[in-house]
Design a protein around this motif. Structure first.
Motif, mmCIF file in Angstrom:
data_model
loop_
_atom_site.group_PDB
_atom_site.id
_atom_site.type_symbol
_atom_site.label_atom_id
_atom_site.label_comp_id
_atom_site.label_asym_id
_atom_site.label_seq_id
_atom_site.Cartn_x
_atom_site.Cartn_y
_atom_site.Cartn_z
ATOM 1 N N ARG A 55 -3.482 -3.332 -4.723
ATOM 2 C CA ARG A 55 -3.365 -2.562 -5.970
ATOM 3 C C ARG A 55 -3.289 -1.064 -5.689
ATOM 4 O O ARG A 55 -2.443 -0.365 -6.246
ATOM 5 C CB ARG A 55 -4.563 -2.892 -6.863
ATOM 6 C CG ARG A 55 -4.314 -2.621 -8.307
ATOM 7 C CD ARG A 55 -5.404 -3.173 -9.170
ATOM 8 N NE ARG A 55 -6.600 -2.344 -8.986
ATOM 9 C CZ ARG A 55 -7.835 -2.774 -9.145
ATOM 10 N NH1 ARG A 55 -8.069 -4.021 -9.462
ATOM 11 N NH2 ARG A 55 -8.848 -1.972 -8.981
ATOM 12 N N ALA A 56 -4.152 -0.568 -4.795
ATOM 13 C CA ALA A 56 -4.172 0.868 -4.483
ATOM 14 C C ALA A 56 -2.878 1.309 -3.808
ATOM 15 O O ALA A 56 -2.399 2.423 -4.031
ATOM 16 C CB ALA A 56 -5.373 1.198 -3.607
ATOM 17 N N ALA A 57 -2.321 0.440 -2.970
ATOM 18 C CA ALA A 57 -1.078 0.774 -2.269
ATOM 19 C C ALA A 57 0.153 0.504 -3.140
ATOM 20 O O ALA A 57 1.277 0.778 -2.707
ATOM 21 C CB ALA A 57 -0.982 -0.013 -0.962
ATOM 22 N N GLU A 58 -0.078 -0.033 -4.327
ATOM 23 C CA GLU A 58 1.009 -0.373 -5.250
ATOM 24 C C GLU A 58 2.027 -1.310 -4.591
ATOM 25 O O GLU A 58 3.243 -1.164 -4.750
ATOM 26 C CB GLU A 58 1.687 0.887 -5.794
ATOM 27 C CG GLU A 58 0.733 1.787 -6.555
ATOM 28 C CD GLU A 58 1.347 3.084 -7.032
ATOM 29 O OE1 GLU A 58 2.552 3.320 -6.805
ATOM 30 O OE2 GLU A 58 0.608 3.865 -7.640
ATOM 31 N N LEU A 94 -1.623 5.563 -1.223
ATOM 32 C CA LEU A 94 -2.122 4.795 -0.096
ATOM 33 C C LEU A 94 -0.964 3.986 0.476
ATOM 34 O O LEU A 94 -0.201 3.363 -0.270
ATOM 35 C CB LEU A 94 -3.240 3.843 -0.532
ATOM 36 C CG LEU A 94 -3.849 3.005 0.579
ATOM 37 C CD1 LEU A 94 -4.696 3.892 1.504
ATOM 38 C CD2 LEU A 94 -4.704 1.885 -0.001
ATOM 39 N N PHE A 95 -0.836 3.994 1.793
ATOM 40 C CA PHE A 95 0.221 3.258 2.484
ATOM 41 C C PHE A 95 -0.409 2.251 3.428
ATOM 42 O O PHE A 95 -1.332 2.596 4.170
ATOM 43 C CB PHE A 95 1.108 4.219 3.299
ATOM 44 C CG PHE A 95 1.838 5.222 2.453
ATOM 45 C CD1 PHE A 95 3.131 4.979 2.019
ATOM 46 C CD2 PHE A 95 1.218 6.408 2.075
ATOM 47 C CE1 PHE A 95 3.800 5.901 1.234
ATOM 48 C CE2 PHE A 95 1.885 7.332 1.286
ATOM 49 C CZ PHE A 95 3.178 7.076 0.864
ATOM 50 N N ILE A 96 0.079 1.020 3.382
ATOM 51 C CA ILE A 96 -0.306 0.030 4.388
ATOM 52 C C ILE A 96 0.669 0.238 5.540
ATOM 53 O O ILE A 96 1.807 -0.217 5.497
ATOM 54 C CB ILE A 96 -0.229 -1.414 3.852
ATOM 55 C CG1 ILE A 96 -1.119 -1.591 2.628
ATOM 56 C CG2 ILE A 96 -0.614 -2.404 4.961
ATOM 57 C CD1 ILE A 96 -0.990 -2.943 1.949
ATOM 58 N N ALA A 97 0.219 0.967 6.548
ATOM 59 C CA ALA A 97 1.104 1.327 7.655
ATOM 60 C C ALA A 97 1.279 0.172 8.632
ATOM 61 O O ALA A 97 2.286 0.097 9.329
ATOM 62 C CB ALA A 97 0.569 2.566 8.377
#
Length: 123
Positions: A55-58, A94-97
């Protein structure tokens, strides 16, 4: 209920994978800043719920039928330890790298699964 086993730190290989992704979305100086912080923080593990990370990283939850998600889910069943996912916060985003598929697999196990993360923030 099955629990996810986690490795104690992100590896240099995972940080390199994060760098490849971040190169696509950040300016070079931001990539360098993020990778520098991640390299220093790779053993500092934070935990967040799978549902909150997505959710935070959309980010959309990938379907259970996604091949990479299924591979990660099989690792959970086999009790193969996961590498912590790598998150980068830039401003209010926020990015999930690295670790998107692991996050989705954790969600399918239990949306409240605690996902181990290495988090770095940059301006």
């Amino acid at each position: 209920m099955q629990e996810i086993k986690w490795k104690p730190a992100a590896t240099e290989k995972d940080i390199a994978a994060a760098k490849e992704y971040l190169t696509l979305v950040f300016k070079p100086q931001d990539v360098d800043a993020a990778i520098g912080k991640l390299s220093k923080r790779r053993k500092i593990i934070e935990q967040f719920k799978a549902k909150d990370i997505l959710r935070a990283a959309e980010m959309q939850l990938l379907p259970e039928t996604n091949e990479d998600v299924r591979d990660e889910f099989r690792k959970i069943v086999k009790r193969t330890p996961f590498v912590p996912i790598i998150l980068v916060r830039k401003g209010h985003r926020l990015f999930i790298a690295d670790g998107y598929h692991r996050t989705c697999a954790a969600y399918y196990l239990n949306k409240d699964s605690e996902v181990h993360c290495v988090l770095a923030g940059i301006e």
